[in-house]
Scaffold this active site. Structure first.
Site, PDB file in Angstrom:
ATOM      1  N   TYR A 440       0.813  -1.216   0.000  1.00 19.99           N
ATOM      2  CA  TYR A 440       0.000   0.000   0.000  1.00 19.99           C
ATOM      3  C   TYR A 440       0.847   1.268   0.000  1.00 19.99           C
ATOM      4  O   TYR A 440       2.046   1.232   0.226  1.00 19.99           O
ATOM      5  CB  TYR A 440      -1.059  -0.001   1.085  1.00 19.99           C
ATOM      6  CG  TYR A 440      -0.683  -0.106   2.545  1.00 19.99           C
ATOM      7  CD1 TYR A 440       0.606   0.026   3.014  1.00 19.99           C
ATOM      8  CD2 TYR A 440      -1.690  -0.331   3.489  1.00 19.99           C
ATOM      9  CE1 TYR A 440       0.890  -0.060   4.358  1.00 19.99           C
ATOM     10  CE2 TYR A 440      -1.419  -0.417   4.836  1.00 19.99           C
ATOM     11  CZ  TYR A 440      -0.118  -0.278   5.268  1.00 19.99           C
ATOM     12  OH  TYR A 440       0.157  -0.369   6.610  1.00 19.99           O
ATOM     13  N   GLU A 441       0.185   2.370  -0.282  1.00 23.72           N
ATOM     14  CA  GLU A 441       0.816   3.684  -0.498  1.00 23.72           C
ATOM     15  C   GLU A 441       1.796   3.661  -1.666  1.00 23.72           C
ATOM     16  O   GLU A 441       2.798   4.363  -1.664  1.00 23.72           O
ATOM     17  CB  GLU A 441       1.519   4.169   0.784  1.00 23.72           C
ATOM     18  CG  GLU A 441       0.638   4.191   2.010  1.00 23.72           C
ATOM     19  CD  GLU A 441      -0.690   4.898   1.799  1.00 23.72           C
ATOM     20  OE1 GLU A 441      -0.759   5.775   0.927  1.00 23.72           O
ATOM     21  OE2 GLU A 441      -1.655   4.556   2.490  1.00 23.72           O
ATOM     22  N   GLY A 442       1.479   2.866  -2.669  1.00 23.72           N
ATOM     23  CA  GLY A 442       2.344   2.736  -3.839  1.00 23.72           C
ATOM     24  C   GLY A 442       3.249   1.538  -3.676  1.00 23.72           C
ATOM     25  O   GLY A 442       4.104   1.510  -2.784  1.00 23.72           O
TER      26      GLY A 442
END
Length: 595
Positions: A440-442
């Site tokens: 997550y978050e890229g």
């Protein structure tokens, strides 16, 4: 059940000896962060995270969250009470603006508390963590009226916050967003659409949840250039600050996840919900990146924080578990077998993790200090340098620290042998919980592409050139003071030379064929991470050598770990350089149908 003890001594070493926060006492917030204050906060936070929050980690994993028939969400037993204590203690407001009720202390100190929260209970930490990110985005981009409306109660924790980016058809490619915003003529918008994987999207620990939502205003340009950012509160806020009617946003379901069961990961449905534009139309990504960058540093922290707590439990197990005799002779003759910590391969796993965790903590605190400096340094040149460093190092911290943190958690489970595979010991939770941090978050692959494709090229290469020069200058300034330090300086400079060669290779090859950048990006990021952490280990080694005569065994142990890093870890740089230079060779040759 696993236990957790905050690594306060190591944090004190970094804050006082390595980063020397006392040298910044002339800057806002730092004047109030004297040594005694910092130590008192760390001690108090350490006790609370050990005694209150860590025991709830297993509870959250076993119970998870529950969506009720009325679309509310019930969090695990004890979470609400712990959240209230967290807020009352002011842990979440340490670095927030005093104008809105925060303590205004350095982000660097707040990062230490965030590490404790993540190690003790990663799922719980996401509730105040997402709220802090939303706070910063509003603080950076919203109108004064919006700040006055939302920030004071978000500072106290009375209200929390989220970020709503992902939709079923788009994750990384946010240009595909379909959520729409229809202007109402009174300054508000009606927001409609569905968002997925929204951490802390619905719960009853706070009285209101302030959702930051990306949506496209009717008639906006296609792609990323047509996205706007909106504040969409769970409950409308009246003019006097009281809560009004429920907004048109509900939890449509909870994701069933591999880990972080204690966090409510929601499908959020927006049905003509009232939203308020943040900043300018079609400039939503600029504002949201404030929150995303905050989140990426926090996710990197989650990586090494998981390795820290897993390592603590693995080391305790290794000291107690009796199994076989040492190959060099009996070490515990009074016992039927030796503790497994005498075996070199067990030591390898523990030392790999220790060398990583201590270096990763230093790099994260160093980055947090630059986050402070980009806002508080008196000279524009210093603010610019810190801003450059934050842009450069954020993808490295997010990806390298989560890759290696996940490995550290896995190695710590391995120390337990078959017991680690059994749920009763709780080690699998660390492995399962931290695994999301690579995604997550890229995803980490996207972070590597960001580093290679954007950050290296930015401002004509100024970001990395300045960082490389700082390493060179530090090495030149400190060479000749100690034979051990000199040896480590040579090893780091050799690795930095390989990083420079890899950077030049990308410069010559990636612009001709962008697949070359994609093929090299992961190994390039890992090479960069090794050098960055190596630089931290040099600074820590210097400070430990200066205090080596101290009776505190901490410094002796720090030097032993430093030697391990420079003898066994930094040497991985050559492997990464070799892989960078293979480019797309063999990687892209196999036809898609052959997979």
């Amino acid at each position: 059940m696993p236990v957790y003890e905050a690594p306060i001594r190591d944090m004190q070493f970094l804050l006082h000896d390595v980063l020397k926060l006392q040298n910044y006492s002339n800057l806002p917030g730092f004047a109030d962060a004297d040594k005694d204050t910092i130590d008192a906060i760390l001690e108090e936070a350490g006790k609370w995270h050990r005694d209150v929050l860590a025991p709830l980690n297993r509870v959250g994993d076993l119970e998870g969250c529950k969506r009720n028939d009325d679309a509310t969400v019930t969090v695990p037993t004890g979470f609400k009470e712990a959240y209230d204590q967290f807020c009352e203690s002011g842990f979440g407001a340490l670095a927030m603006d005093p104008e809105y009720g925060g303590s205004g202390l350095p982000v660097t100190l707040a990062m230490a508390i965030s590490e404790m929260t993540s190690s003790a209970n990663q799922a719980f930490g996401m509730y105040p963590g997402l709220a802090a990110g939303a706070w910063r985005a509003i603080h950076a981009a919203a109108s004064d009226e919006q700040k006055q409306t939302y920030l004071p109660k978000m500072t106290t924790g009375e209200w929390t916050g989220t970020m709503n980016l992902t939709e079923p058809q788009c994750g990384t490619d946010l240009g595909l967003i379909r959520s729409k915003a229809v202007p109402q003529g009174d300054g508000t918008y009606k927001i409609s659409g569905q968002k997925i994987w929204i951490s802390a999207g619905e719960h009853e620990m706070s009285k209101n949840i302030i959702h930051l939502v990306l949506a496209r205003i009717e008639g906006a340009p296609e792609g990323i250039k047509g996205i706007s950012l909106f504040i969409v509160p769970k409950f409308m806020v009246n003019d006097d600050g009281s809560l009004g009617e429920r907004n048109g946003v509900t939890c449509g379901g909870l994701e069933e996840k591999m880990g972080i069961h204690g966090n409510a990961t929601c499908v959020m449905n927006y049905d003509d919900a009232t939203g308020f534009l943040v900043g300018e139309e079609n400039k939503g990504m600029r504002a949201m990146f404030v929150m995303m960058n905050e989140a990426r540093l926090g996710v990197g922290l989650q990586g090494y924080a998981a390795a820290e707590v897993a390592m603590q439990n693995a080391a305790a197990f290794a000291r107690d578990r009796l199994q076989s005799r040492s190959v060099t002779g009996v070490k515990a003759p009074e016992k039927p077998a030796d503790p497994i910590i005498v075996h070199p391969d067990v030591r390898r796993m523990l030392m790999d993790t220790r060398a990583f965790v201590e270096g990763a903590r230093a790099l994260t605190f160093w980055a947090a200090l630059h986050e402070d400096m980009q806002h508080k340094a008196p000279e524009e040149a210093d603010r610019q340098k810190s801003n450059d460093y934050m842009a450069l190092i954020t993808p490295v911290i997010k990806a390298y620290l989560t890759d290696k943190g996940s490995k550290g958690a896995n190695d710590s489970l391995q120390v337990f042998g078959g017991s680690g595979y059994c749920e009763e010991w709780g080690m699998s939770q660390f492995v399962r919980d931290v695994r999301i941090a690579l995604i997550y978050e890229g995803t980490n692959g996207i972070q590597a592409l960001d580093l290679v494709g954007r950050k290296l090229m930015a401002e004509g290469g100024r970001y990395w050139q300045t960082f490389f020069k700082e390493i060179d200058d530090w090495c030149a300034e400190n060479k000749g003071q100690n034979d051990d330090l000199d040896a480590y300086i040579e090893k780091l400079l050799a690795a930095k030379g390989e990083l420079t060669e890899a950077t030049q290779w990308l410069g010559m090859n990636a612009m001709k064929d962008f697949d070359q950048a994609g093929a090299a990006s992961n190994d390039y990021l890992h090479l960069f991470g090794l050098v960055a952490i190596g630089y931290m280990w040099l600074m820590m080694t210097k400070e430990a050598l200066d205090r080596a005569g101290d009776s505190d065994p901490f410094y002796k142990n720090k030097l032993i770990t430093a030697k391990y890093f420079f003898d066994r870890v930094i040497v991985e740089s050559s492997m990464h350089l070799a892989k960078v230079k293979t480019g797309t060779s063999t990687m892209m040759e196999l036809e898609a149908e052959a997979f």
